[in-house]
Design a protein around this motif. Structure first.
Motif, PDB file in Angstrom:
ATOM      1  N   GLU A 197       0.839  -1.201   0.000  1.00  0.00           N
ATOM      2  CA  GLU A 197       0.000   0.000   0.000  1.00  0.00           C
ATOM      3  C   GLU A 197       0.874   1.251   0.000  1.00  0.00           C
ATOM      4  OE1 GLU A 197      -3.259   2.308   2.881  1.00  0.00           O
ATOM      5  OE2 GLU A 197      -2.428   0.349   3.438  1.00  0.00           O
ATOM      6  N   LEU A 198       0.557   2.195  -0.865  1.00  0.00           N
ATOM      7  CA  LEU A 198       1.251   3.472  -0.887  1.00  0.00           C
ATOM      8  C   LEU A 198       0.604   4.389   0.140  1.00  0.00           C
ATOM      9  CD1 LEU A 198       3.439   5.219  -2.208  1.00  0.00           C
ATOM     10  CD2 LEU A 198       1.716   5.980  -3.841  1.00  0.00           C
ATOM     11  N   LYS A 199       1.305   4.665   1.212  1.00  0.00           N
ATOM     12  CA  LYS A 199       0.737   5.442   2.315  1.00  0.00           C
ATOM     13  C   LYS A 199       0.976   6.934   2.096  1.00  0.00           C
ATOM     14  CE  LYS A 199       1.465   1.647   5.546  1.00  0.00           C
ATOM     15  NZ  LYS A 199       2.137   1.189   6.776  1.00  0.00           N
ATOM     16  N   GLY A 200       0.009   7.714   2.471  1.00  0.00           N
ATOM     17  CA  GLY A 200       0.112   9.155   2.291  1.00  0.00           C
ATOM     18  C   GLY A 200       0.877   9.826   3.414  1.00  0.00           C
ATOM     19  N   ARG A 201       1.037  11.115   3.261  1.00  0.00           N
ATOM     20  CA  ARG A 201       1.793  11.906   4.221  1.00  0.00           C
ATOM     21  C   ARG A 201       1.140  11.908   5.601  1.00  0.00           C
ATOM     22  NH1 ARG A 201       3.934  18.025   3.330  1.00  0.00           N
ATOM     23  NH2 ARG A 201       4.320  18.545   5.513  1.00  0.00           N
ATOM     24  N   GLY A 202       1.973  11.735   6.625  1.00  0.00           N
ATOM     25  CA  GLY A 202       1.503  11.891   7.986  1.00  0.00           C
ATOM     26  C   GLY A 202       0.669  10.747   8.517  1.00  0.00           C
ATOM     27  N   GLU A 233       5.755  17.007  12.001  1.00  0.00           N
ATOM     28  CA  GLU A 233       4.718  18.011  11.767  1.00  0.00           C
ATOM     29  C   GLU A 233       4.292  18.670  13.082  1.00  0.00           C
ATOM     30  OE1 GLU A 233       3.658  19.280   9.154  1.00  0.00           O
ATOM     31  OE2 GLU A 233       3.535  17.882   7.488  1.00  0.00           O
ATOM     32  N   GLU A 234       4.112  17.844  14.114  1.00  0.00           N
ATOM     33  CA  GLU A 234       3.725  18.390  15.409  1.00  0.00           C
ATOM     34  C   GLU A 234       4.822  19.277  15.974  1.00  0.00           C
ATOM     35  OE1 GLU A 234       0.862  18.282  17.003  1.00  0.00           O
ATOM     36  OE2 GLU A 234      -0.033  17.155  15.352  1.00  0.00           O
ATOM     37  N   ALA A 235       6.072  18.861  15.833  1.00  0.00           N
ATOM     38  CA  ALA A 235       7.193  19.661  16.342  1.00  0.00           C
ATOM     39  C   ALA A 235       7.271  20.999  15.620  1.00  0.00           C
ATOM     40  CB  ALA A 235       8.498  18.891  16.184  1.00  0.00           C
ATOM     41  N   ARG A 236       6.999  20.984  14.321  1.00  0.00           N
ATOM     42  CA  ARG A 236       7.088  22.221  13.540  1.00  0.00           C
ATOM     43  C   ARG A 236       6.057  23.242  14.007  1.00  0.00           C
ATOM     44  NH1 ARG A 236       6.395  22.917   7.056  1.00  0.00           N
ATOM     45  NH2 ARG A 236       4.570  21.651   7.496  1.00  0.00           N
ATOM     46  N   ARG A 237       4.935  22.789  14.514  1.00  0.00           N
ATOM     47  CA  ARG A 237       3.909  23.718  14.987  1.00  0.00           C
ATOM     48  C   ARG A 237       4.374  24.494  16.212  1.00  0.00           C
ATOM     49  NH1 ARG A 237       0.575  19.137  13.655  1.00  0.00           N
ATOM     50  NH2 ARG A 237      -0.690  19.583  11.803  1.00  0.00           N
ATOM     51  N   GLN A 238       5.384  23.962  16.907  1.00  0.00           N
ATOM     52  CA  GLN A 238       5.895  24.645  18.081  1.00  0.00           C
ATOM     53  C   GLN A 238       6.925  25.718  17.732  1.00  0.00           C
ATOM     54  OE1 GLN A 238       6.828  21.943  21.427  1.00  0.00           O
ATOM     55  NE2 GLN A 238       6.024  20.263  20.160  1.00  0.00           N
ATOM     56  N   ASN A 277      11.656  21.986   7.839  1.00  0.00           N
ATOM     57  CA  ASN A 277      10.454  21.868   7.023  1.00  0.00           C
ATOM     58  C   ASN A 277      10.470  20.542   6.271  1.00  0.00           C
ATOM     59  OD1 ASN A 277       8.277  22.206   5.338  1.00  0.00           O
ATOM     60  ND2 ASN A 277       9.321  23.625   3.956  1.00  0.00           N
ATOM     61  N   PRO A 278       9.571  19.626   6.602  1.00  0.00           N
ATOM     62  CA  PRO A 278       9.580  18.317   5.945  1.00  0.00           C
ATOM     63  C   PRO A 278       8.924  18.303   4.569  1.00  0.00           C
ATOM     64  CG  PRO A 278       7.828  18.382   7.570  1.00  0.00           C
ATOM     65  CD  PRO A 278       8.552  19.714   7.663  1.00  0.00           C
ATOM     66  N   ASP A 279       8.351  19.438   4.147  1.00  0.00           N
ATOM     67  CA  ASP A 279       7.596  19.461   2.901  1.00  0.00           C
ATOM     68  C   ASP A 279       8.356  18.910   1.694  1.00  0.00           C
ATOM     69  OD1 ASP A 279       5.588  20.508   4.382  1.00  0.00           O
ATOM     70  OD2 ASP A 279       5.737  22.554   3.603  1.00  0.00           O
ATOM     71  N   VAL A 328       5.390  12.489  -3.378  1.00  0.00           N
ATOM     72  CA  VAL A 328       5.456  11.042  -3.169  1.00  0.00           C
ATOM     73  C   VAL A 328       5.697  10.290  -4.475  1.00  0.00           C
ATOM     74  CG1 VAL A 328       4.166   9.020  -2.406  1.00  0.00           C
ATOM     75  CG2 VAL A 328       4.028  11.142  -1.109  1.00  0.00           C
ATOM     76  N   ASP A 329       5.036  10.714  -5.543  1.00  0.00           N
ATOM     77  CA  ASP A 329       5.188   9.995  -6.810  1.00  0.00           C
ATOM     78  C   ASP A 329       6.601  10.102  -7.369  1.00  0.00           C
ATOM     79  OD1 ASP A 329       2.675   8.937  -6.978  1.00  0.00           O
ATOM     80  OD2 ASP A 329       1.816  10.665  -8.012  1.00  0.00           O
ATOM     81  N   LEU A 330       7.314  11.162  -7.027  1.00  0.00           N
ATOM     82  CA  LEU A 330       8.696  11.305  -7.488  1.00  0.00           C
ATOM     83  C   LEU A 330       9.679  10.612  -6.563  1.00  0.00           C
ATOM     84  CD1 LEU A 330       8.864  15.048  -8.662  1.00  0.00           C
ATOM     85  CD2 LEU A 330       8.582  13.002 -10.064  1.00  0.00           C
ATOM     86  N   GLN A 331       9.294  10.434  -5.301  1.00  0.00           N
ATOM     87  CA  GLN A 331      10.262   9.964  -4.313  1.00  0.00           C
ATOM     88  C   GLN A 331      10.052   8.524  -3.860  1.00  0.00           C
ATOM     89  OE1 GLN A 331       9.419  13.144  -1.591  1.00  0.00           O
ATOM     90  NE2 GLN A 331      11.241  14.277  -2.161  1.00  0.00           N
TER      91      GLN A 331
END
Length: 242
Positions: A198-203, A212-217, A223-225, A231-234
């Motif tokens: 299964e190809l799992k999505g972000r997060g 992501e939670e750490a970045r909110r602080q 930046n993990p973006d 995903v399709d490229l990586q």
């Protein structure tokens, strides 16, 4: 025998010397030459000394000419390290600097070191047993979903771990937290003959959600973006014939 000595002994007795590094049409390719012209060789050397900051969001295909991707060097490199022409140029630079000493023998896997058994049984298991003998307690099946931090100008201190089961671990003076904040195997899934991976999505799982939670602080955690939004490229696949 120590883990180190076992590995060194194994590699002294079993030296890598691939007889067929590349195949085409079922026939072995001649890889005695990497097929790189002087311009392409110069581009490789320049890449190793270029600053990472200057490479920004460039892709490998932005650095090399089109003919580079038809050379034996690229065919060996892409199959060995799972790079694609649209992969990060900065990441290729890191690999070049890390494995530059192996370039001379890549066409036969020369210089590549292996463990006697799989890496879990040769490295992780002995390390776990060693630590257990020293009194270390392991809690398996736990998943950290959030980390609270005390952010100051001169320090970043983890203060609390939140676990998936709803429990928390308060951290105090003398506690240490080791965070793997990047992994090529993040969000992976296993397939089988009867089931597609299964190809799992972000997060969806573990690490990305924690980052992501750490970045909110605050912006201190990066930046993990760039690693999560393409995903399709990586995405990449790995298989083992048994």
């Amino acid at each position: 025998m120590s883990v180190r000595d076992e590995s060194f002994d194994f590699n002294s007795r079993f030296v890598s010397n691939a007889q067929a590094r590349l195949l085409r049409g079922g026939k072995r390719l001649d890889v005695s030459s990497y097929g790189l012209n002087l311009k392409q060789q110069a581009s490789l050397l320049k890449l190793t000394v270029e600053s990472e900051a200057s490479l920004s969001n460039k892709r490998i295909q932005d650095w090399f000419d089109e003919d580079f991707f038809a050379t034996n060097f690229w065919l060996i490199w892409t199959t060995m390290f799972a790079f694609q022409r649209w992969s990060s140029l900065a990441e290729m630079r890191r690999y070049m600097r890390r494995f530059i000493h192996l370039v001379d023998g890549l066409n036969r896997l020369g210089g590549v070191l292996r463990t006697k058994y799989n890496q879990y049984d040769s490295v992780a298991l002995p390390m776990r047993d060693y630590l257990a003998d020293k009194g270390v307690h392991f809690e398996l099946g736990q998943e950290v979903v959030d980390i609270d931090f005390d952010l100051r100008a001169d320090a970043k201190t983890a203060t609390r771990l939140s676990l998936k089961d709803g429990s928390e671990i308060a951290l105090g003076q003398g506690d240490y937290v080791f965070i793997t904040n990047g992994s090529i195997t993040e969000s992976t899934d296993n397939g089988a003959w009867e089931r597609t991976a299964e190809l799992k999505g972000r997060g969806r799982v573990g690490l990305v959600a924690v980052v992501e939670e750490a970045r909110r602080q605050g912006p201190a955690f990066g930046n993990p973006d760039p690693f999560c939004d393409n995903v399709d490229l990586q995405k990449w696949y790995s298989f083992t014939a048994t």
